[in-house]
Scaffold this active site. Structure first.
Site, PDB file in Angstrom:
ATOM      1  N   ASP A  51       0.735  -1.189   0.016  1.00 43.03           N
ATOM      2  CA  ASP A  51       0.054   0.063  -0.136  1.00 43.03           C
ATOM      3  C   ASP A  51       0.960   1.391  -0.112  1.00 43.03           C
ATOM      4  O   ASP A  51       0.618   2.219  -0.553  1.00 43.03           O
ATOM      5  CB  ASP A  51      -0.995  -0.071   1.468  1.00 43.03           C
ATOM      6  CG  ASP A  51      -1.883  -1.232   1.261  1.00 43.03           C
ATOM      7  OD1 ASP A  51      -2.588  -1.412   0.042  1.00 43.03           O
ATOM      8  OD2 ASP A  51      -2.132  -1.733   2.198  1.00 43.03           O
ATOM      9  N   ASN A 167      -5.963   4.975  11.443  1.00 40.88           N
ATOM     10  CA  ASN A 167      -7.059   5.240  12.300  1.00 40.88           C
ATOM     11  C   ASN A 167      -7.550   4.000  13.013  1.00 40.88           C
ATOM     12  O   ASN A 167      -7.955   4.029  14.258  1.00 40.88           O
ATOM     13  CB  ASN A 167      -8.217   5.729  11.157  1.00 40.88           C
ATOM     14  CG  ASN A 167      -9.876   5.501  11.833  1.00 40.88           C
ATOM     15  OD1 ASN A 167     -10.067   6.347  12.744  1.00 40.88           O
ATOM     16  ND2 ASN A 167     -10.212   4.374  11.340  1.00 40.88           N
TER      17      ASN A 167
HETATM   18  P1  NAP Z   1       4.050   2.566   5.691  1.00 40.27           P
HETATM   19  O1  NAP Z   1       5.197   1.739   6.383  1.00 40.27           O
HETATM   20  O2  NAP Z   1       3.910   2.750   4.682  1.00 40.27           O
HETATM   21  O3  NAP Z   1       2.502   1.746   6.237  1.00 40.27           O
HETATM   22  C1  NAP Z   1       2.313   1.187   7.261  1.00 40.27           C
HETATM   23  C2  NAP Z   1       1.506  -0.079   7.563  1.00 40.27           C
HETATM   24  O4  NAP Z   1       0.238   0.572   7.056  1.00 40.27           O
HETATM   25  C3  NAP Z   1       1.693  -0.874   6.161  1.00 40.27           C
HETATM   26  O5  NAP Z   1       1.799  -2.050   6.547  1.00 40.27           O
HETATM   27  C4  NAP Z   1       0.838  -0.451   5.011  1.00 40.27           C
HETATM   28  O6  NAP Z   1       0.399  -1.687   4.081  1.00 40.27           O
HETATM   29  C5  NAP Z   1      -0.613  -0.098   6.004  1.00 40.27           C
HETATM   30  N1  NAP Z   1      -1.538   0.479   5.113  1.00 40.27           N
HETATM   31  C6  NAP Z   1      -1.234   1.957   4.478  1.00 40.27           C
HETATM   32  N2  NAP Z   1      -2.418   2.139   4.053  1.00 40.27           N
HETATM   33  C7  NAP Z   1      -3.415   1.111   4.756  1.00 40.27           C
HETATM   34  C8  NAP Z   1      -4.929   1.068   4.291  1.00 40.27           C
HETATM   35  N3  NAP Z   1      -5.604   1.813   3.731  1.00 40.27           N
HETATM   36  N4  NAP Z   1      -5.390   0.046   5.062  1.00 40.27           N
HETATM   37  C9  NAP Z   1      -4.847  -0.849   5.557  1.00 40.27           C
HETATM   38  N5  NAP Z   1      -3.349  -0.767   5.905  1.00 40.27           N
HETATM   39  C10 NAP Z   1      -2.718   0.105   5.559  1.00 40.27           C
HETATM   40  O7  NAP Z   1       4.075   3.831   6.564  1.00 40.27           O
HETATM   41  P2  NAP Z   1       4.018   5.510   6.610  1.00 40.27           P
HETATM   42  O8  NAP Z   1       5.011   5.506   5.225  1.00 40.27           O
HETATM   43  O9  NAP Z   1       4.358   5.858   7.754  1.00 40.27           O
HETATM   44  O10 NAP Z   1       2.387   5.799   6.056  1.00 40.27           O
HETATM   45  C11 NAP Z   1       1.782   5.279   5.184  1.00 40.27           C
HETATM   46  C12 NAP Z   1       0.311   4.972   6.063  1.00 40.27           C
HETATM   47  O11 NAP Z   1       0.665   4.013   7.357  1.00 40.27           O
HETATM   48  C13 NAP Z   1      -0.575   6.204   6.560  1.00 40.27           C
HETATM   49  O12 NAP Z   1      -1.123   6.591   5.763  1.00 40.27           O
HETATM   50  C14 NAP Z   1      -0.815   5.619   7.902  1.00 40.27           C
HETATM   51  O13 NAP Z   1      -2.352   5.243   7.761  1.00 40.27           O
HETATM   52  C15 NAP Z   1      -0.179   4.578   8.239  1.00 40.27           C
HETATM   53  N6  NAP Z   1       0.387   4.542   9.561  1.00 40.27           N
HETATM   54  C16 NAP Z   1      -0.145   3.711  10.573  1.00 40.27           C
HETATM   55  C17 NAP Z   1       0.412   3.755  11.722  1.00 40.27           C
HETATM   56  C18 NAP Z   1      -0.142   3.036  13.008  1.00 40.27           C
HETATM   57  O14 NAP Z   1      -0.890   1.802  12.440  1.00 40.27           O
HETATM   58  N7  NAP Z   1       0.206   3.123  14.074  1.00 40.27           N
HETATM   59  C19 NAP Z   1       1.143   4.789  12.090  1.00 40.27           C
HETATM   60  C20 NAP Z   1       1.909   5.556  11.120  1.00 40.27           C
HETATM   61  C21 NAP Z   1       1.383   5.444   9.801  1.00 40.27           C
HETATM   62  P3  NAP Z   1       1.734  -2.387   3.015  1.00 40.27           P
HETATM   63  O15 NAP Z   1       2.639  -3.254   4.206  1.00 40.27           O
HETATM   64  O16 NAP Z   1       1.005  -2.792   2.059  1.00 40.27           O
HETATM   65  O17 NAP Z   1       2.422  -1.029   2.622  1.00 40.27           O
END
Ligand code: NAP
Length: 267
Positions: A51, A167
């Protein structure tokens, strides 16, 4: 006859680059013109990775309006539709137009600072938080009415597409992407006799916007993070967050079902 152009974006892992190489060769054999990266003439954008790769491509190419197909190379892959071993099926189904388009709404933040305005867009979410570990104090209005002075780490305004991402990790609800709404979820809300903050998610219809006026005595820097892409502002005057008209069009094949995907990835 002019060849149909297909843009390909891949993250830099070995398997993604190898998948890109194999896909390019297969597309050429099938009569398409594969292009490395995005071009305005392309009819389809292929994102290879997880993603994160799809989000990176969207931000890099400014949310193109053409259909997007994600090829998952070993990540969670919530947006991604196929695996590298399904390339032949994908090309066959694409040529025979056996697919549907899942339109995903986006969220937009207008940040006012000095006499300027800057726009951020997100497919998943827009996060607003302070710097370091300082408490953020955010004056929140909804649809023009002042609601509260929120105190805590910050807030996430997520789309239905992003409801399963950050979220969900902090207790927000999973939302079917056919619903037109924004979800506002608090990060570390303080709820004491000194501070009163909402502690569960708020759901807003698509025609209501959220206005945030940050205040912070220790450090006036505010971070606006759109899908993980971070921008820092010194004393912004205000941030308006709204449901955006821009849609992301994900290509889905016959067996796709949102709730089945939720089941296989989360439950
Ligand atoms: P990232 O490493 O690119 O993503 C973190 C994880 O979130 C990865 O496993 C990714 O899937 C998954 N993800 C992204 N979009 C998703 C969706 N719509 N539904 C379910 N899982 C999803 O992290 P980043 O570069 O910091 O930010 C990208 C996204 O990560 C942000 O938009 C945010 O939503 C999410 N994030 C999550 C947290 C948390 O859960 N605590 C914290 C920061 C950011 P893949 O493994 O397929 O790439």
């Amino acid at each position: 006859m002019e060849k149909r152009i297909i843009s390909i974006f891949a993250n830099d892992t070995h398997i993604s680059l190898e998948t890109k190489r194999i896909l390019s060769a297969k597309l050429e054999s099938a009569g398409f013109l594969p292009r490395d990266g995005y071009t305005d003439e392309a009819e389809l954008l292929v994102c290879i990775g997880g993603d994160g790769a799809t989000l990176e491509a969207l931000h890099k190419y400014d949310f193109p309006n053409i259909p997007i197909i994600g090829i998952n190379t070993g990540h969670l892959g919530f947006f991604q539709e196929i695996h590298p071993e399904q390339l032949d099926d994908f090309i066959y189904d694409y040529k025979s137009e056996r697919y549907s388009i899942q339109s995903m709404s986006t969220v937009k933040a207008r940040v006012r600072y000095g006499d300027r305005e800057h726009i951020h867009r997100g497919l998943n979410e827009i996060v607003i938080r302070g710097s370091h570990c300082y408490t953020s104090h955010l004056n929140i209005s909804i649809g023009g009415s002042f609601i509260e002075r929120f105190s805590g780490d910050g807030i996430i305004v997520s789309t239905p597409a992003g409801s399963t991402a950050y979220n969900y990790s902090i207790g927000g609800s999973i939302v079917d992407p056919r619903l037109r709404l924004l979800q506002v979820t608090p990060i570390g809300p303080m709820n004491t006799t000194a501070y009163r903050s909402f502690t569960s998610s708020l759901l807003l219809p698509s025609d209501l916007s959220l206005e945030i006026v940050p205040e912070n005595s220790k450090d006036k820097r505010i971070y606006i993070i759109a899908d993980g892409f971070e921008a820092k502002y010194d004393s912004p005057k205000g941030i308006k967050i709204e449901y955006a008209k821009t849609e992301v069009r994900l290509m889905r094949f016959e067996n796709y079902d949102f709730w089945n995907k939720v089941k296989t990835k989360f439950l």
